[in-house]
Design a protein around this motif. Structure first.
Motif, short mmCIF file in Angstrom:
data_model
loop_
_atom_site.label_atom_id
_atom_site.label_comp_id
_atom_site.label_asym_id
_atom_site.label_seq_id
_atom_site.Cartn_x
_atom_site.Cartn_y
_atom_site.Cartn_z
N GLN A 1 -4.17 -45.71 -41.69
CA GLN A 1 -3.97 -44.75 -40.62
C GLN A 1 -3.95 -43.31 -41.12
O GLN A 1 -4.12 -42.38 -40.34
CB GLN A 1 -2.66 -45.05 -39.87
N MET A 2 -3.74 -43.11 -42.42
CA MET A 2 -3.65 -41.76 -42.97
C MET A 2 -5.01 -41.19 -43.37
O MET A 2 -5.09 -40.03 -43.79
CB MET A 2 -2.73 -41.76 -44.19
N VAL A 3 -6.08 -41.97 -43.22
CA VAL A 3 -7.40 -41.48 -43.62
C VAL A 3 -7.88 -40.38 -42.69
O VAL A 3 -8.30 -39.30 -43.13
CB VAL A 3 -8.41 -42.64 -43.66
N THR A 4 -7.81 -40.62 -41.39
CA THR A 4 -8.27 -39.61 -40.43
C THR A 4 -7.46 -38.31 -40.51
O THR A 4 -8.04 -37.22 -40.52
CB THR A 4 -8.23 -40.18 -39.01
N PRO A 5 -6.12 -38.36 -40.56
CA PRO A 5 -5.38 -37.10 -40.72
C PRO A 5 -5.76 -36.32 -41.96
O PRO A 5 -5.75 -35.08 -41.94
CB PRO A 5 -3.92 -37.56 -40.78
N ALA A 6 -6.10 -37.03 -43.05
CA ALA A 6 -6.46 -36.32 -44.28
C ALA A 6 -7.75 -35.53 -44.11
O ALA A 6 -7.96 -34.51 -44.78
CB ALA A 6 -6.59 -37.31 -45.44
N ARG A 7 -8.64 -36.00 -43.24
CA ARG A 7 -9.92 -35.32 -43.02
C ARG A 7 -9.84 -34.24 -41.94
O ARG A 7 -10.83 -33.56 -41.68
CB ARG A 7 -10.99 -36.34 -42.61
N THR A 8 -8.71 -34.11 -41.29
CA THR A 8 -8.57 -33.23 -40.13
C THR A 8 -8.10 -31.84 -40.54
O THR A 8 -7.28 -31.70 -41.46
CB THR A 8 -7.58 -33.84 -39.12
N LEU A 9 -8.61 -30.83 -39.84
CA LEU A 9 -8.19 -29.46 -40.09
C LEU A 9 -6.69 -29.30 -39.85
O LEU A 9 -6.10 -30.01 -39.03
CB LEU A 9 -8.95 -28.50 -39.18
N PRO A 10 -6.05 -28.35 -40.52
CA PRO A 10 -4.63 -28.05 -40.22
C PRO A 10 -4.49 -27.59 -38.77
O PRO A 10 -5.43 -27.06 -38.17
CB PRO A 10 -4.29 -26.93 -41.20
N ASP A 11 -3.32 -27.81 -38.22
CA ASP A 11 -3.08 -27.38 -36.84
C ASP A 11 -3.19 -25.85 -36.75
O ASP A 11 -2.70 -25.13 -37.63
CB ASP A 11 -1.69 -27.82 -36.39
N PRO A 12 -3.82 -25.36 -35.67
CA PRO A 12 -3.90 -23.90 -35.48
C PRO A 12 -2.53 -23.31 -35.21
O PRO A 12 -1.61 -24.00 -34.77
CB PRO A 12 -4.85 -23.75 -34.29
N THR A 13 -2.41 -22.00 -35.43
CA THR A 13 -1.14 -21.28 -35.25
C THR A 13 -1.27 -20.28 -34.10
O THR A 13 -2.24 -19.51 -34.05
CB THR A 13 -0.75 -20.54 -36.53
N PHE A 14 -0.31 -20.32 -33.18
CA PHE A 14 -0.27 -19.36 -32.08
C PHE A 14 0.91 -18.42 -32.33
O PHE A 14 2.02 -18.85 -32.61
CB PHE A 14 -0.11 -20.05 -30.74
N THR A 15 0.63 -17.10 -32.19
CA THR A 15 1.67 -16.09 -32.45
C THR A 15 1.79 -15.15 -31.24
O THR A 15 0.76 -14.70 -30.71
CB THR A 15 1.33 -15.25 -33.70
N PHE A 16 3.02 -14.88 -30.81
CA PHE A 16 3.29 -13.91 -29.76
C PHE A 16 4.15 -12.81 -30.35
O PHE A 16 5.17 -13.07 -31.00
CB PHE A 16 3.99 -14.55 -28.58
N GLN A 17 3.75 -11.56 -30.11
CA GLN A 17 4.48 -10.42 -30.66
C GLN A 17 4.61 -9.35 -29.59
O GLN A 17 3.63 -9.01 -28.92
CB GLN A 17 3.75 -9.86 -31.88
N ASN A 18 5.82 -8.83 -29.42
CA ASN A 18 6.08 -7.77 -28.42
C ASN A 18 6.50 -6.50 -29.16
O ASN A 18 7.43 -6.50 -29.95
CB ASN A 18 7.18 -8.21 -27.47
N MET A 19 5.78 -5.42 -28.89
CA MET A 19 6.10 -4.13 -29.52
C MET A 19 6.34 -3.10 -28.43
O MET A 19 5.48 -2.92 -27.54
CB MET A 19 4.94 -3.67 -30.41
N ALA A 20 7.50 -2.44 -28.43
CA ALA A 20 7.85 -1.47 -27.38
C ALA A 20 8.80 -0.43 -27.95
O ALA A 20 9.31 -0.56 -29.07
CB ALA A 20 8.46 -2.18 -26.18
N GLY A 21 9.10 0.62 -27.12
CA GLY A 21 9.98 1.69 -27.55
C GLY A 21 11.42 1.39 -27.23
O GLY A 21 11.87 0.24 -27.23
#
Length: 443
Positions: free
Chosen positions: A81-101
């Protein structure tokens, strides 16, 4: 009156001798045979209470109930069962950033530095790395599956060897008990002849000593039977006190392969050797992966910036990991991978040598035991039986002494036991070969 009584004793002694010799002849009529007939046609006396058990029943129970076999199967499933995960791309990363005064988290109108940023990033290993990781995981899964196959073959081999030991024990007990009955008859004859003045007390004592020896042998055989049954119950994952039953008759297996053929079968089919080959493949992929670690991994990202009273912005990002510390990380990892590859190759060579040695040893044991089986069956046991029959006739005619008669009976017993012992060694040698060559040689 005394002469009349003496004649009566002589007549009774003669009648008892005839009866005893008739019983002996009936007992000697039994054939020591190669167990090539089914249990249904077996006319031997049942020695122990309980049902007859076949080898197939025990093998089925072992496969169904042994927890080690189930654990090996689950490990193989997990690795696959670990063969397919080894061939799979890493999970993407989502980032939220708030910049204000100062009014954070509210966006400031007209402030170019104020905004909400949404970023999605995906890591991209250098081309070829994921494929190599998948091949390494696949090789590890193959190793686990071959381990399960090897465990199954070894478990069956252990069950078979224990079964043949148990069969030999039962046959030995049967033979000893039958000869003990013969010896008891001889003892009664010796006592009668001694009482009538035709024999000597030494004959009676000798017969009683031999009976005691047979009783001692039966006690040891029964202890051996309990030990074998306890070992079999461990393999079957049952309580050691669980009754096994009397082993059924089985067909003597035939070794139709030469030593060279067995060695070639082992090189192509042995799960242990195949395991070593898969390990070498996995280590080779590990070396290739370590070499690719000198190349950078990448990351791609896309950003969206939300701003108040101003135009929104979009961004694209490209990142690369620079292996600038290769002399402290990549180089030692590559050396370790190469060392692991060399270790796997040496282990493969050692395994091939070890298995070849064990195959030769088992083959010599099997062929030697097969020769002894044929010798005992066709020559020695029949000749010993004829010698005992001749001694019985000579004893009846007064030409052979009682000690010679006893010696012939003991000799026949020894050779009958050696026949079954050789049969046991032959079958066990074939059973030991099975996990080495990767195929079934006994039924």
């Amino acid at each position: 009156m005394r002469g009349k009584t003496t004649k009566m004793w002589q007549f009774a002694s003669f009648a008892l001798c005839l009866a005893g010799l008739f019983i002996c002849g009936q007992a000697l009529g039994r054939n020591t045979h190669e167990p090539e007939k089914k249990a249904a046609g077996n006319q031997h006396r049942t020695l122990e209470a309980g049902a007859v058990v076949t080898l197939e029943e025990l093998l089925g129970a072992a496969v169904e109930g042994n927890p080690g076999l189930k654990a090996a199967m689950q490990s193989a499933h997990a690795a696959r069962q670990m063969v397919t995960p080894a061939r799979t791309l890493p999970d993407p990363t989502f980032t939220f950033q708030n910049m204000a005064g100062p009014d954070f988290p509210q966006l400031d109108a007209g402030d170019a530095t104020s905004g909400r940023t949404y970023t999605l990033e995906q890591e991209l290993p250098f081309p070829g790395k994921l494929d190599l990781k998948g091949k390494i995981a696949s090789s590890e899964a193959d190793v686990q599956e071959l381990g399960h196959a090897q465990f199954l073959l070894q478990l069956k081999s252990n069950i078979k060897q224990a079964y043949y030991d148990l069969f030999f024990t039962y046959k030995s007990m049967e033979t000893v008990r039958t000869d003990k009955e013969l010896l008891l008859t001889f003892t009664q004859i010796a006592e009668t002849r001694y009482q009538t003045g035709q024999g000597i007390q030494q004959d009676v004592v000798k017969a009683q000593v031999e009976i005691s020896k047979l009783i001692d042998r039966l006690v040891n055989l029964d202890r051996q039977r309990h030990t074998i049954e306890a070992d079999m119950n461990k393999l079957l994952y049952r309580s050691v006190e669980t009754p096994i039953g009397k082993p059924a008759e089985f067909e003597k297996a035939e070794l139709i392969y030469s030593l060279d053929e067995l060695l070639e079968m082992a090189r192509s089919s042995s799960p242990t050797i195949q395991t070593r080959r898969r390990e070498i493949e996995g280590r080779q992929y590990g070396v290739e992966l370590a070499q690719k670690e000198y190349y950078p991994d990448f990351a791609l990202g896309a950003s969206y910036v939300e701003r108040r009273d101003q135009s929104d912005m979009y961004g694209i990002m490209i990142k690369a990991k620079l292996p600038v510390y290769f002399w402290r990380r990549q180089r030692p990892e590559l050396e370790a991978a190469r060392a692991n590859l060399m270790s796997a190759q040496m282990m493969r060579n050692e395994t091939v040598s070890d298995i070849s040695s064990k195959i030769r040893e088992a083959y010599v044991t099997a062929t030697t035991a097969d020769q002894l089986i044929k010798l005992y069956y066709s020559a020695i046991v029949p000749q010993s039986r004829m010698s005992l029959e001749s001694a019985m006739a000579g004893y009846q005619a007064g030409k052979v002494d009682f000690l010679t008669l006893i010696d012939n009976l003991v000799t026949l017993l020894d050779y009958e036991l050696k026949y079954y012992e050789s049969l046991n060694e032959y079958q066990k040698a074939l059973a030991r070969l099975e996990p080495l060559v990767g195929m079934e040689l006994t039924r």
